[in-house]
Design a protein around this motif. Structure first.
Motif, PDB file in Angstrom:
ATOM      1  N   ALA A 284      73.470 122.461 101.433  1.00  0.00           N
ATOM      2  CA  ALA A 284      72.246 123.256 101.387  1.00  0.00           C
ATOM      3  C   ALA A 284      72.449 124.681 101.890  1.00  0.00           C
ATOM      4  N   SER A 285      73.590 124.954 102.497  1.00  0.00           N
ATOM      5  CA  SER A 285      73.838 126.255 103.128  1.00  0.00           C
ATOM      6  C   SER A 285      74.634 127.175 102.217  1.00  0.00           C
ATOM      7  N   ASP A 286      74.379 128.473 102.363  1.00  0.00           N
ATOM      8  CA  ASP A 286      75.162 129.483 101.644  1.00  0.00           C
ATOM      9  C   ASP A 286      76.355 129.955 102.464  1.00  0.00           C
ATOM     10  N   LEU A 287      76.307 129.720 103.770  1.00  0.00           N
ATOM     11  CA  LEU A 287      77.358 130.207 104.659  1.00  0.00           C
ATOM     12  C   LEU A 287      77.547 129.230 105.808  1.00  0.00           C
ATOM     13  N   LEU A 288      78.800 129.007 106.179  1.00  0.00           N
ATOM     14  CA  LEU A 288      79.156 128.254 107.382  1.00  0.00           C
ATOM     15  C   LEU A 288      79.841 129.199 108.351  1.00  0.00           C
ATOM     16  N   ILE A 289      79.367 129.202 109.594  1.00  0.00           N
ATOM     17  CA  ILE A 289      80.059 129.893 110.678  1.00  0.00           C
ATOM     18  C   ILE A 289      80.582 128.822 111.627  1.00  0.00           C
ATOM     19  N   THR A 290      81.873 128.829 111.870  1.00  0.00           N
ATOM     20  CA  THR A 290      82.460 127.851 112.779  1.00  0.00           C
ATOM     21  C   THR A 290      83.624 128.500 113.509  1.00  0.00           C
ATOM     22  N   ASP A 291      84.300 127.717 114.353  1.00  0.00           N
ATOM     23  CA  ASP A 291      85.449 128.245 115.067  1.00  0.00           C
ATOM     24  C   ASP A 291      86.712 127.466 114.702  1.00  0.00           C
ATOM     25  N   TYR A 292      86.783 126.199 115.163  1.00  0.00           N
ATOM     26  CA  TYR A 292      87.989 125.396 114.935  1.00  0.00           C
ATOM     27  C   TYR A 292      87.655 124.068 114.261  1.00  0.00           C
ATOM     28  N   SER A 293      86.527 123.990 113.596  1.00  0.00           N
ATOM     29  CA  SER A 293      86.102 122.748 112.946  1.00  0.00           C
ATOM     30  C   SER A 293      86.683 122.665 111.543  1.00  0.00           C
ATOM     31  N   SER A 294      87.147 121.471 111.173  1.00  0.00           N
ATOM     32  CA  SER A 294      87.703 121.292 109.826  1.00  0.00           C
ATOM     33  C   SER A 294      86.619 121.319 108.759  1.00  0.00           C
ATOM     34  N   SER A 295      85.349 121.434 109.168  1.00  0.00           N
ATOM     35  CA  SER A 295      84.278 121.600 108.176  1.00  0.00           C
ATOM     36  C   SER A 295      84.489 122.861 107.341  1.00  0.00           C
ATOM     37  N   MET A 296      85.295 123.786 107.848  1.00  0.00           N
ATOM     38  CA  MET A 296      85.603 124.991 107.075  1.00  0.00           C
ATOM     39  C   MET A 296      86.253 124.631 105.746  1.00  0.00           C
ATOM     40  N   PHE A 297      87.066 123.567 105.744  1.00  0.00           N
ATOM     41  CA  PHE A 297      87.764 123.179 104.516  1.00  0.00           C
ATOM     42  C   PHE A 297      86.806 122.494 103.535  1.00  0.00           C
ATOM     43  N   ASP A 298      85.794 121.793 104.047  1.00  0.00           N
ATOM     44  CA  ASP A 298      84.778 121.219 103.164  1.00  0.00           C
ATOM     45  C   ASP A 298      84.055 122.330 102.411  1.00  0.00           C
ATOM     46  N   MET A 299      83.681 123.378 103.134  1.00  0.00           N
ATOM     47  CA  MET A 299      82.988 124.495 102.480  1.00  0.00           C
ATOM     48  C   MET A 299      83.912 125.234 101.516  1.00  0.00           C
ATOM     49  N   SER A 315      92.587 131.358 124.714  1.00  0.00           N
ATOM     50  CA  SER A 315      92.485 130.272 125.689  1.00  0.00           C
ATOM     51  C   SER A 315      92.400 128.906 124.999  1.00  0.00           C
ATOM     52  N   TYR A 316      91.780 128.864 123.814  1.00  0.00           N
ATOM     53  CA  TYR A 316      91.690 127.594 123.089  1.00  0.00           C
ATOM     54  C   TYR A 316      93.083 127.100 122.710  1.00  0.00           C
ATOM     55  N   LEU A 317      93.900 128.002 122.184  1.00  0.00           N
ATOM     56  CA  LEU A 317      95.250 127.621 121.791  1.00  0.00           C
ATOM     57  C   LEU A 317      96.082 127.186 122.998  1.00  0.00           C
ATOM     58  N   LYS A 318      95.795 127.783 124.133  1.00  0.00           N
ATOM     59  CA  LYS A 318      96.552 127.467 125.345  1.00  0.00           C
ATOM     60  C   LYS A 318      96.091 126.168 125.999  1.00  0.00           C
ATOM     61  N   ASN A 319      94.783 125.914 126.005  1.00  0.00           N
ATOM     62  CA  ASN A 319      94.232 124.826 126.805  1.00  0.00           C
ATOM     63  C   ASN A 319      93.727 123.628 126.012  1.00  0.00           C
ATOM     64  N   GLU A 320      93.539 123.779 124.706  1.00  0.00           N
ATOM     65  CA  GLU A 320      92.961 122.684 123.947  1.00  0.00           C
ATOM     66  C   GLU A 320      94.010 122.000 123.076  1.00  0.00           C
ATOM     67  N   ARG A 321      94.080 122.363 121.815  1.00  0.00           N
ATOM     68  CA  ARG A 321      94.962 121.677 120.872  1.00  0.00           C
ATOM     69  C   ARG A 321      95.674 122.690 119.992  1.00  0.00           C
ATOM     70  N   ALA A 322      96.955 122.474 119.734  1.00  0.00           N
ATOM     71  CA  ALA A 322      97.687 123.334 118.809  1.00  0.00           C
ATOM     72  C   ALA A 322      97.135 123.143 117.393  1.00  0.00           C
ATOM     73  N   LEU A 323      97.297 124.168 116.559  1.00  0.00           N
ATOM     74  CA  LEU A 323      96.745 124.150 115.211  1.00  0.00           C
ATOM     75  C   LEU A 323      97.849 124.089 114.165  1.00  0.00           C
TER      76      LEU A 323
END
Length: 385
Positions: A284-299, A315-323
């Motif tokens: 239903a959306s014309d635009l998705l704004i996200t950060d590190y969610s794989s929902s970007m690939f669905d759109m 800091s995300y790359l350092k403290n969370e998960r590698a991409l």
């Protein structure tokens, strides 16, 4: 008794009891027309399993969905619900011809020789490293469960050449990868006017309202201060660029869904965290704004606009998960400040964006044709004859 020791003993006792129940049902006859389904550990009618089951309704099958308390209300007629993780769930699994899941199973009996376990996973590509590639960052208990689950799994559904390789190399998986597409993404190949109308009615907006979905992923510490807080300039930029009246659908990750109640929404920002189907919001959306969610690939599969807002990238790359992918090399415009995000909206080049999408799809492969649900459903029908 120390709390951690007490918890460990309780879990050990539960595992012993659970194992006894699992083997108790092991000798019951398999019911050839039974399909047992779970999605996101019992969260209800959603994701790839939903799309597949929709194709199996009215086919004379006994479809059992394992749900957490309260989620049974999401199920359609023709689907029988059983509490997730219960003794009855074990019995249903032990006597089903087909198991269907989109996550690693937490509760399941030993799989029998004539049973078939189909793992759909929950994304057409992956951004954050997973399974063996992230083994050192994952809980030991999860890794153990993932390896056990992989030994049971017969088939995995893949939406891309990237996932073909990832499943084979990373998931401890020795079964067959079926490169048929992502069932939940079939919706993007269909007429979506009815979905837009349903979403507009749900949020009590005008039928002509244009939607932007904001769906940031979670941080392990539950920090929400990095999320976009003020949408005024974003909304104004969208209206200047594209016209119409815009509303923001704010969708938090299930891991931090409880934070949704603390957000000040206002007239133009709508709480979409509890909306039952993320794919409908995207459709239903014309635009998705996200950060590190794989929902970007669905759109991307839907060939709709995606913009990345990642103010904590370093800091995300350092403290969370590698991409798996460098965000700066993805086809989606990347902003690390709100001012940059507004500028990206103002300067967005549709032609260049579409070219970047096509280049990415060609480089990493895409199996999507809008027929994944029907194809795997037909196979399930053949297996259950």
């Amino acid at each position: 008794m120390f709390p951690k020791l007490k918890q460990a003993l309780r879990l050990f006792k539960e595992q012993i009891q659970y194992g006894n129940f699992a083997y108790q049902y092991h000798f019951l006859p398999i019911q050839k027309n039974k399909v047992v389904v779970s999605s996101y550990y019992g969260r209800g009618y959603s994701d790839n399993p939903k799309a597949i089951v929709a194709e199996l309704l009215d086919q004379g099958l006994d479809i059992v969905w394992l749900v957490q308390n309260g989620e049974e209300k999401t199920l359609p007629a023709g689907v029988r619900h059983v509490p997730y993780g219960s003794k009855q769930a074990l019995r249903e699994l032990a006597t089903a011809k087909i198991w269907l899941d989109n996550c690693r199973q937490k509760f399941s009996p030993p799989k029998r020789r004539n049973q078939i376990y189909i793992q759909t996973w929950h994304g057409p590509y992956a951004l954050k490293k997973v399974e063996k590639d992230a083994e050192e960052q994952l809980p030991i208990s999860y890794v153990k469960r993932a390896k056990k689950d992989a030994r049971k799994c017969d088939y995995m559904l893949s939406g891309s050449a990237f996932c073909d390789t990832m499943y084979t190399d990373t998931f401890w998986f020795q079964g067959e990868v079926l490169p048929i597409g992502t069932p939940r993404c079939d919706v993007f190949f269909q007429e979506n006017a009815a979905i837009h109308q349903r979403v507009a009615q749900f949020f009590q907006t005008e039928a002509t309202t244009r939607f932007v979905t904001y769906a940031p992923t979670f941080r392990t510490d539950g920090d929400a201060t990095v999320y976009l807080q003020d949408f005024t300039e974003v909304k104004q930029a969208l209206q200047r660029k594209y016209g119409g009246t815009w509303k923001v659908l704010l969708r938090l990750h299930p891991n931090v869904a409880e934070l949704a109640k603390n957000i000040d929404y206002g007239e133009n920002v709508l709480n979409a965290t509890a909306y039952p189907d993320m794919q409908e919001l995207l459709a239903a959306s014309d635009l998705l704004i996200t950060d590190y969610s794989s929902s970007m690939f669905d759109m991307m599969i839907a060939e709709k606009k995606v913009m990345l807002y990642a103010p904590d990238l370093e800091s995300y790359l350092k403290n969370e998960r590698a991409l798996y992918f460098d965000l700066k090399n993805l086809p989606f415009p990347l902003s690390e400040t709100q001012a940059d995000l507004v500028s990206q909206i103002t300067q967005f080049d549709e032609t260049n964006y579409k070219q970047q999408l096509q280049h990415f799809k060609q480089q990493f492969g895409q199996h999507e044709t809008g027929t994944a649900s029907a194809r795997i459903a037909n196979q399930i029908k053949n297996w259950t004859k």
